[in-house]
Design a protein around this motif. Sequence first.
Motif, PDB file in Angstrom:
ATOM      1  N   SER A  44      88.726  -4.495   0.548  1.00  0.00           N
ATOM      2  CA  SER A  44      90.170  -4.442   0.724  1.00  0.00           C
ATOM      3  C   SER A  44      90.809  -3.825  -0.509  1.00  0.00           C
ATOM      4  O   SER A  44      90.203  -3.768  -1.580  1.00  0.00           O
ATOM      5  CB  SER A  44      90.750  -5.840   0.983  1.00  0.00           C
ATOM      6  OG  SER A  44      90.498  -6.690  -0.121  1.00  0.00           O
ATOM      7  N   LEU A  45      92.037  -3.348  -0.342  1.00  0.00           N
ATOM      8  CA  LEU A  45      92.821  -2.766  -1.430  1.00  0.00           C
ATOM      9  C   LEU A  45      94.214  -3.386  -1.425  1.00  0.00           C
ATOM     10  O   LEU A  45      94.743  -3.710  -0.359  1.00  0.00           O
ATOM     11  CB  LEU A  45      92.940  -1.249  -1.253  1.00  0.00           C
ATOM     12  CG  LEU A  45      91.656  -0.415  -1.427  1.00  0.00           C
ATOM     13  CD1 LEU A  45      91.848   0.963  -0.812  1.00  0.00           C
ATOM     14  CD2 LEU A  45      91.297  -0.310  -2.902  1.00  0.00           C
ATOM     15  N   LYS A  46      94.790  -3.547  -2.584  1.00  0.00           N
ATOM     16  CA  LYS A  46      96.150  -4.081  -2.695  1.00  0.00           C
ATOM     17  C   LYS A  46      97.099  -2.905  -2.940  1.00  0.00           C
ATOM     18  O   LYS A  46      96.953  -2.173  -3.911  1.00  0.00           O
ATOM     19  CB  LYS A  46      96.193  -5.078  -3.849  1.00  0.00           C
ATOM     20  CG  LYS A  46      97.251  -6.148  -3.745  1.00  0.00           C
ATOM     21  CD  LYS A  46      96.968  -7.120  -2.631  1.00  0.00           C
ATOM     22  CE  LYS A  46      97.833  -8.359  -2.677  1.00  0.00           C
ATOM     23  NZ  LYS A  46      97.551  -9.224  -3.808  1.00  0.00           N
ATOM     24  N   VAL A  47      98.067  -2.727  -2.055  1.00  0.00           N
ATOM     25  CA  VAL A  47      99.002  -1.615  -2.162  1.00  0.00           C
ATOM     26  C   VAL A  47     100.417  -2.125  -1.908  1.00  0.00           C
ATOM     27  O   VAL A  47     100.728  -2.604  -0.819  1.00  0.00           O
ATOM     28  CB  VAL A  47      98.667  -0.496  -1.140  1.00  0.00           C
ATOM     29  CG1 VAL A  47      99.617   0.689  -1.343  1.00  0.00           C
ATOM     30  CG2 VAL A  47      97.231  -0.050  -1.281  1.00  0.00           C
ATOM     31  N   ASN A  48     101.255  -2.053  -2.942  1.00  0.00           N
ATOM     32  CA  ASN A  48     102.669  -2.446  -2.819  1.00  0.00           C
ATOM     33  C   ASN A  48     102.833  -3.833  -2.201  1.00  0.00           C
ATOM     34  O   ASN A  48     103.670  -4.051  -1.321  1.00  0.00           O
ATOM     35  CB  ASN A  48     103.433  -1.412  -1.980  1.00  0.00           C
ATOM     36  CG  ASN A  48     103.439  -0.042  -2.627  1.00  0.00           C
ATOM     37  OD1 ASN A  48     103.453   0.076  -3.862  1.00  0.00           O
ATOM     38  ND2 ASN A  48     103.408   1.006  -1.813  1.00  0.00           N
ATOM     39  N   GLY A  49     102.006  -4.760  -2.644  1.00  0.00           N
ATOM     40  CA  GLY A  49     102.109  -6.131  -2.179  1.00  0.00           C
ATOM     41  C   GLY A  49     101.417  -6.415  -0.866  1.00  0.00           C
ATOM     42  O   GLY A  49     101.415  -7.553  -0.402  1.00  0.00           O
ATOM     43  N   HIS A  50     100.823  -5.393  -0.243  1.00  0.00           N
ATOM     44  CA  HIS A  50     100.128  -5.573   1.026  1.00  0.00           C
ATOM     45  C   HIS A  50      98.627  -5.355   0.829  1.00  0.00           C
ATOM     46  O   HIS A  50      98.197  -4.583  -0.029  1.00  0.00           O
ATOM     47  CB  HIS A  50     100.650  -4.594   2.083  1.00  0.00           C
ATOM     48  CG  HIS A  50     102.091  -4.785   2.437  1.00  0.00           C
ATOM     49  ND1 HIS A  50     102.549  -5.895   3.109  1.00  0.00           N
ATOM     50  CD2 HIS A  50     103.183  -4.017   2.188  1.00  0.00           C
ATOM     51  CE1 HIS A  50     103.859  -5.804   3.279  1.00  0.00           C
ATOM     52  NE2 HIS A  50     104.273  -4.672   2.723  1.00  0.00           N
ATOM     53  N   VAL A  51      97.842  -6.035   1.662  1.00  0.00           N
ATOM     54  CA  VAL A  51      96.394  -5.856   1.638  1.00  0.00           C
ATOM     55  C   VAL A  51      96.016  -4.844   2.701  1.00  0.00           C
ATOM     56  O   VAL A  51      96.418  -4.965   3.860  1.00  0.00           O
ATOM     57  CB  VAL A  51      95.661  -7.194   1.886  1.00  0.00           C
ATOM     58  CG1 VAL A  51      94.150  -6.986   1.842  1.00  0.00           C
ATOM     59  CG2 VAL A  51      96.074  -8.227   0.850  1.00  0.00           C
ATOM     60  N   VAL A  52      95.238  -3.850   2.292  1.00  0.00           N
ATOM     61  CA  VAL A  52      94.828  -2.776   3.193  1.00  0.00           C
ATOM     62  C   VAL A  52      93.320  -2.869   3.407  1.00  0.00           C
ATOM     63  O   VAL A  52      92.567  -3.011   2.441  1.00  0.00           O
ATOM     64  CB  VAL A  52      95.191  -1.397   2.598  1.00  0.00           C
ATOM     65  CG1 VAL A  52      94.661  -0.263   3.475  1.00  0.00           C
ATOM     66  CG2 VAL A  52      96.698  -1.288   2.429  1.00  0.00           C
ATOM     67  N   PRO A  53      92.857  -2.798   4.659  1.00  0.00           N
ATOM     68  CA  PRO A  53      91.410  -2.825   4.891  1.00  0.00           C
ATOM     69  C   PRO A  53      90.762  -1.582   4.280  1.00  0.00           C
ATOM     70  O   PRO A  53      91.267  -0.463   4.442  1.00  0.00           O
ATOM     71  CB  PRO A  53      91.290  -2.830   6.418  1.00  0.00           C
ATOM     72  CG  PRO A  53      92.553  -2.210   6.909  1.00  0.00           C
ATOM     73  CD  PRO A  53      93.614  -2.612   5.926  1.00  0.00           C
ATOM     74  N   ALA A  54      89.641  -1.787   3.602  1.00  0.00           N
ATOM     75  CA  ALA A  54      88.998  -0.682   2.891  1.00  0.00           C
ATOM     76  C   ALA A  54      87.504  -0.679   3.144  1.00  0.00           C
ATOM     77  O   ALA A  54      86.918  -1.672   3.581  1.00  0.00           O
ATOM     78  CB  ALA A  54      89.277  -0.783   1.390  1.00  0.00           C
ATOM     79  N   ALA A  55      86.901   0.465   2.855  1.00  0.00           N
ATOM     80  CA  ALA A  55      85.450   0.617   2.942  1.00  0.00           C
ATOM     81  C   ALA A  55      84.936   1.135   1.604  1.00  0.00           C
ATOM     82  O   ALA A  55      85.428   2.146   1.100  1.00  0.00           O
ATOM     83  CB  ALA A  55      85.078   1.580   4.061  1.00  0.00           C
ATOM     84  N   GLN A  56      83.984   0.418   1.037  1.00  0.00           N
ATOM     85  CA  GLN A  56      83.279   0.921  -0.142  1.00  0.00           C
ATOM     86  C   GLN A  56      82.261   1.942   0.335  1.00  0.00           C
ATOM     87  O   GLN A  56      81.429   1.648   1.196  1.00  0.00           O
ATOM     88  CB  GLN A  56      82.572  -0.221  -0.870  1.00  0.00           C
ATOM     89  CG  GLN A  56      81.710   0.212  -2.031  1.00  0.00           C
ATOM     90  CD  GLN A  56      82.511   0.770  -3.185  1.00  0.00           C
ATOM     91  OE1 GLN A  56      83.410   0.111  -3.696  1.00  0.00           O
ATOM     92  NE2 GLN A  56      82.202   1.987  -3.590  1.00  0.00           N
ATOM     93  N   VAL A  57      82.329   3.140  -0.201  1.00  0.00           N
ATOM     94  CA  VAL A  57      81.427   4.216   0.204  1.00  0.00           C
ATOM     95  C   VAL A  57      80.197   4.207  -0.700  1.00  0.00           C
ATOM     96  O   VAL A  57      80.310   4.256  -1.926  1.00  0.00           O
ATOM     97  CB  VAL A  57      82.123   5.588   0.125  1.00  0.00           C
ATOM     98  CG1 VAL A  57      81.180   6.692   0.613  1.00  0.00           C
ATOM     99  CG2 VAL A  57      83.411   5.581   0.952  1.00  0.00           C
ATOM    100  N   MET A  58      79.033   4.135  -0.065  1.00  0.00           N
ATOM    101  CA  MET A  58      77.748   4.161  -0.764  1.00  0.00           C
ATOM    102  C   MET A  58      77.007   5.422  -0.339  1.00  0.00           C
ATOM    103  O   MET A  58      76.961   5.740   0.843  1.00  0.00           O
ATOM    104  CB  MET A  58      76.917   2.933  -0.398  1.00  0.00           C
ATOM    105  CG  MET A  58      77.649   1.603  -0.391  1.00  0.00           C
ATOM    106  SD  MET A  58      77.847   0.916  -2.017  1.00  0.00           S
ATOM    107  CE  MET A  58      76.167   0.436  -2.396  1.00  0.00           C
TER     108      MET A  58
END
Length: 701
Positions: free
Chosen positions: A467-481
């Motif tokens: 996940s990522l934190k953007v402007n007070g909101h949590v955004v679903p994220a993918a770690q790229v390997m």
Amino acid sequence: MQSFRTELENPIVEQEIIELEQKIRSYQSGQVAEEKFRSLRLARGVYGQRQAGVQMVRIKLPFGKVTFQQLLKIASISDEYASSNLHLTTRQDIQIHYVSLDKTPELWAKLAADDMTLREACGNTVRNVTASAAAGIDPEEPFDVSPYAHKTFSYFLRNPICTEMGRKFKISFSSSDRDTAFSYIHDFGFIPKVRVVNGEEQRGFKVMLGGGLGAQPILAEEVHDFLPEEDIIPYIEATLRVFDRHGERNNRNKARFKFLVQKLGLETVLQLIEAEQIAVKNKKVPIDRDAIEAPVLPNAAIGAESPVDPLAFELWKSTNTFEQKQKGFFGAYANIQTGDISTEKARLLVDGIREHVADDIRITQDQNLLFKYIRESSLPAVYNTLYRLGFAKPGYNSTADITTCPGTDTCNLGISNSTEMARVLENYIHEFHRDFIQERELKIKISGCMNSCGQHGLAHIGFHGSSLKVNGHVVPAAQVMIGGGTLGNGQGRVADRVIKVPTKRVLQVVDVILADFKANKQDEQPFIAYYEQQGKDHFYRLLKPLADLTNLTADEHIDWGHEERFETAIGVGECAGVVIDLVATLLLEAEEKVQLAELALERDQYADAIYHAYSSFVWTAKALLLDKGINASTQTAVIQEFDGQYVATGDFQFPTTFADRVLQINRYAPELEFARAYLLQAKAFHVEAAARREAWRTVNL
């Protein structure tokens, strides 16, 4: 509940099912503590789900072998007790979900009647012993490893040396040097070898020891280039005894066998194993090479049948079938997207193929099915059955054949919806990258969290939920390997963490990587060689625009397969029968930020080095705040709260404040001197925080 007590032929199985029923009643009446019951439940294949009040049940199928009758029985049980779905796992098990705890003894008894078990499918035990799905028919195999995998399974099932270890233990048998069972990421990996001594052929195995995936992947070490077949069981036993005695039991994040090897050193572990040989049950354990009965070959009269789509059939035949070492017979793979089969389709599948294939289906490590002993004249009939069921997609083991774990569908630890991501990606590749349907040297694997149940750590391209934190909101994220994969004969690569992007951008990630590879590779250069040639930084720069968070769309705040705004909802994980420590996970991520900063500094990328160091400061502080139950919503709040909770109390000391130390990032130009000093400070802070946290935990035990 009484009937199964007299119907089962095996009194040991009967007794342990009765015992499970009694323990459930004791737990529900408050006589057995939660932690103790969890351990017992997990060791019997009953695993808590993300959804409250229901269980996942894992059926342990040694080396992935399942008969028609067993598959039909599991389907029937899933209809009666679960969700009418079968999930194929990367360890060649079958899982069913949404089972009531009260029903698990009754369910187990019905499975046992067809020689299936739940015993030690989960928990701190020897997990399902896996083997190459093609074992027994592989044209490249020195011999069939199936009897060896079966003996290992049966020898250590209910064995007291390995029923309550500090953590789980995983064993695999590959059929050839291609190492399709991934020996290099197992606690024990075996690769078959043959040598000739005085004119006599001897069987044995190359032995790989101490590997593992999870959040901290470690590659196995070769400890024997040829261990005679009768020595493998005693060697495993001696090793398990060492692990049971010397393995970590308090800090679960460091309790896998690979960490014991790391802590003591390989030579010391090998000396302990050697010293333990005197105490093993059997000094030699001969293997019955005929223990796995040869399947009855299909002999029904085959009428002429044409494929429903002749062109698609030819492509499927080229990618999903192979001629066995038994001339005149073929193996064929069914593509089971995300490893999920409805019970209705399972019955139709068996009905459609049983006259054309042997009664010996194998579940593959990439969540597909392998059918054996098919006559070439029967291939159209098998294809037509698969086509009708949606299992005839071409491209087995290719870029278009994606492995995934259940993710947030059912798993407590899932951060993102890995199954829907896999479905979207597979369909996308089939539509827009059809030339990769035949590319077997570039695999994509997805996990819903960093624990690698979807094997992202050994993928050429891997994703894990974040996940990522953007402007007070949590955004679903993918770690790229990127850059993992099997090299063969016990060698492999662990994928590198390259960049994190919003999860809805994974299609673009794949687009960019595949286009770059296709345009710039040399002739038939495999992807791993191309990655090593170009280097991690090449792919970081290639993908960096996709990590830009200033241009997020509304849709990118929503995870795959959902309609509502994303929220992290991580529960209690039971992958190893224990609670997953989120604080330790954050500290691990902070350590990785330090490593990224060091790498950037080496490459004279001072701004990147400084920012990675800053992130390490913040993640480390956030971890310690979570330890106090404080979940600060912004990075600024993390810094402020840390000053209030830890600096003001004297637990941590700085010349002025933690904020002054961290926020130097805003006061100095990104030049070598500052980058070097700032990184050193971040590294020292992380080391001190991790040590303090461990000390506090020890005091509070």
